[in-house]
Design a protein around this motif. Structure first.
Motif, mmCIF file in Angstrom:
data_model
loop_
_atom_site.group_PDB
_atom_site.id
_atom_site.type_symbol
_atom_site.label_atom_id
_atom_site.label_comp_id
_atom_site.label_asym_id
_atom_site.label_seq_id
_atom_site.Cartn_x
_atom_site.Cartn_y
_atom_site.Cartn_z
ATOM 1 N N SER A 69 -9.287 -1.831 -0.013
ATOM 2 C CA SER A 69 -10.479 -1.017 -0.296
ATOM 3 C C SER A 69 -11.066 -0.457 0.990
ATOM 4 C CB SER A 69 -11.522 -1.862 -1.036
ATOM 5 O OG SER A 69 -11.039 -2.267 -2.303
ATOM 6 N N ASP A 70 -11.153 -1.280 2.016
ATOM 7 C CA ASP A 70 -11.686 -0.821 3.303
ATOM 8 C C ASP A 70 -10.818 0.275 3.901
ATOM 9 O OD1 ASP A 70 -13.686 -2.692 3.056
ATOM 10 O OD2 ASP A 70 -12.777 -4.151 4.438
ATOM 11 N N ALA A 71 -9.511 0.243 3.620
ATOM 12 C CA ALA A 71 -8.596 1.254 4.150
ATOM 13 C C ALA A 71 -8.665 2.563 3.361
ATOM 14 C CB ALA A 71 -7.170 0.719 4.152
ATOM 15 N N GLY A 72 -9.402 2.559 2.249
ATOM 16 C CA GLY A 72 -9.582 3.803 1.505
ATOM 17 C C GLY A 72 -8.799 3.915 0.223
ATOM 18 N N LEU A 73 -8.190 2.827 -0.247
ATOM 19 C CA LEU A 73 -7.484 2.896 -1.524
ATOM 20 C C LEU A 73 -8.519 3.118 -2.620
ATOM 21 C CD1 LEU A 73 -4.578 2.575 -2.677
ATOM 22 C CD2 LEU A 73 -5.237 0.245 -3.301
ATOM 23 N N PRO A 74 -8.398 4.218 -3.381
ATOM 24 C CA PRO A 74 -9.450 4.543 -4.350
ATOM 25 C C PRO A 74 -9.409 3.650 -5.575
ATOM 26 C CG PRO A 74 -7.692 6.164 -4.470
ATOM 27 C CD PRO A 74 -7.366 5.273 -3.314
ATOM 28 N N ALA A 75 -10.569 3.365 -6.122
ATOM 29 C CA ALA A 75 -10.673 2.607 -7.363
ATOM 30 C C ALA A 75 -10.651 3.570 -8.550
ATOM 31 C CB ALA A 75 -11.964 1.793 -7.369
ATOM 32 N N GLY A 76 -10.178 3.058 -9.679
ATOM 33 C CA GLY A 76 -10.281 3.800 -10.922
ATOM 34 C C GLY A 76 -9.129 4.708 -11.275
ATOM 35 N N GLY A 77 -8.230 4.980 -10.344
ATOM 36 C CA GLY A 77 -7.116 5.880 -10.612
ATOM 37 C C GLY A 77 -5.793 5.135 -10.706
ATOM 38 N N ILE A 78 -4.714 5.897 -10.558
ATOM 39 C CA ILE A 78 -3.370 5.329 -10.566
ATOM 40 C C ILE A 78 -2.892 5.181 -9.128
ATOM 41 C CG2 ILE A 78 -0.970 5.674 -11.267
ATOM 42 C CD1 ILE A 78 -2.006 7.274 -13.644
ATOM 43 N N VAL A 79 -2.324 4.051 -8.807
ATOM 44 C CA VAL A 79 -1.746 3.800 -7.486
ATOM 45 C C VAL A 79 -0.290 3.411 -7.674
ATOM 46 C CG1 VAL A 79 -1.786 2.369 -5.420
ATOM 47 C CG2 VAL A 79 -3.932 3.112 -6.454
ATOM 48 N N MET A 80 0.621 4.186 -7.091
ATOM 49 C CA MET A 80 2.027 3.805 -7.049
ATOM 50 C C MET A 80 2.280 3.139 -5.708
ATOM 51 S SD MET A 80 5.507 6.055 -7.423
ATOM 52 C CE MET A 80 7.096 5.221 -7.628
ATOM 53 N N VAL A 81 2.810 1.922 -5.757
ATOM 54 C CA VAL A 81 2.962 1.141 -4.533
ATOM 55 C C VAL A 81 4.430 0.897 -4.221
ATOM 56 C CG1 VAL A 81 2.661 -1.025 -5.811
ATOM 57 C CG2 VAL A 81 2.258 -0.992 -3.356
ATOM 58 N N HIS A 82 4.773 1.080 -2.952
ATOM 59 C CA HIS A 82 6.033 0.638 -2.368
ATOM 60 C C HIS A 82 5.652 -0.393 -1.303
ATOM 61 C CE1 HIS A 82 8.405 4.090 -4.009
ATOM 62 N NE2 HIS A 82 7.232 4.693 -3.906
ATOM 63 N N ALA A 83 6.269 -1.555 -1.317
ATOM 64 C CA ALA A 83 5.805 -2.627 -0.433
ATOM 65 C C ALA A 83 6.940 -3.311 0.296
ATOM 66 C CB ALA A 83 5.021 -3.663 -1.240
ATOM 67 N N ARG A 84 6.669 -3.662 1.551
ATOM 68 C CA ARG A 84 7.555 -4.531 2.343
ATOM 69 C C ARG A 84 6.701 -5.715 2.785
ATOM 70 N NH1 ARG A 84 9.267 -4.569 7.925
ATOM 71 N NH2 ARG A 84 7.984 -2.719 8.290
ATOM 72 N N LEU A 85 6.691 -6.748 1.968
ATOM 73 C CA LEU A 85 5.753 -7.848 2.159
ATOM 74 C C LEU A 85 6.049 -8.645 3.420
ATOM 75 C CD1 LEU A 85 5.285 -9.121 -1.502
ATOM 76 C CD2 LEU A 85 4.176 -7.218 -0.300
#
Length: 274
Positions: free
Chosen positions: A17-33
């Motif tokens: 959230s602090d980085a600016g990921l918006p709430a309420g919409g669709i987020v497609m995530v690609h991750a390298r944990l």
């Protein structure tokens, strides 16, 4: 944000959230944990973090694919082809495992309660949230990359594409840009995969743009990084998308529509006259 020895779901959610990921919409995530400090709870905690960041009105999605799918079957030795023809279970969106090469997160999303998955055995999305059903609604014979596809709906909704320390060359949405670009000719791939029809397993034919090599001959236009990485960095250079450092990991966010608009323009400028 500084590195720490471990991070929790709440900490990661707050950082997103602090980085600016918006709430309420669709987020497609690609991750390298593996790029992050130890995540307490692993992939499950990452899903909790994403759901916290997008809030109750938000939807998260990922490219799942299908583990051990026979996309390249035609190039295999005859004995291996025969083994798959006789022994490969039919694709079932409800139970077929997400491709492990895409990381741990897609499979964790796929198995989450009330998750949805689109129908195509090779190009499918898994999603959780209030827009998951709308996003993934599709049929086997739909063009998996074209207009009306789940990827097109990401653009329609102007979803956020979150590269959670994932390399830029894993930006799946660029394939949608390849499909809708005006430039011709495109490379196409034809293949068969086992699916269930009328209670039986059948090897169903599919035709789609060639995403293995790319829909165009990119060799003369990009370097060793690959065309998806090159297009993504071009978008960043034009102010589309932004970088964020989250717990020491290099992450990026792109708005889907500007990214696809830029990618289609990049492709058309280079291939329309060829």
């Amino acid at each position: 944000m500084n590195n720490t020895e471990w991070i929790t779901a709440d900490q990661l959610g707050d950082a997103l959230s602090d980085a600016g990921l918006p709430a309420g919409g669709i987020v497609m995530v690609h991750a390298r944990l593996s790029a992050f400090p130890w995540i307490v709870g692993g992939a499950e905690s990452v899903v909790h973090a994403l759901l916290k960041a997008v809030g109750p009105g938000g939807t998260i999605t990922a490219y799942a694919g299908w583990e051990d799918n026979p996309y390249h079957l035609g190039s295999w030795p005859p004995e291996r082809q025969a083994a798959y023809h006789h022994g490969m279970p039919a694709f079932d969106p409800a139970i077929s495992e997400a491709r492990r090469g895409y990381g741990r997160l897609p499979e964790r999303i796929r198995t989450w309660p009330q998750a949805h998955r689109s129908a195509h055995p090779e190009m499918n999305l898994v999603a959780i949230g209030p827009q998951a059903d709308w996003l993934t609604r599709s049929d086997l014979d739909d063009d998996p990359y074209g207009s009306g596809s789940p990827l097109a709906r990401l653009v329609q909704a102007n979803a956020t594409i979150l590269m959670l320390a994932a390399p830029l060359d894993s930006l799946t949405l660029i394939h949608h840009a390849e499909r809708i670009a005006d430039a011709e000719p495109k490379r196409w791939a034809t293949y068969r995969m086992p699916v269930r029809r009328n209670g039986e397993t059948v090897w169903h034919p599919f035709t789609a743009i060639d995403t293995s090599r790319g829909a165009y001959d990119y060799a003369t236009h990009v370097g060793a990084e690959g065309y998806i990485d090159t297009i993504a960095r071009s978008a960043l250079d034009h102010g589309i998308g932004r970088q964020a450092t989250i717990f020491g990991a290099d992450c990026h966010m792109f708005a889907a529509k500007p990214l696809v608009d830029h990618a289609t323009s990049w492709i058309d400028q280079r291939f329309s006259s060829e």
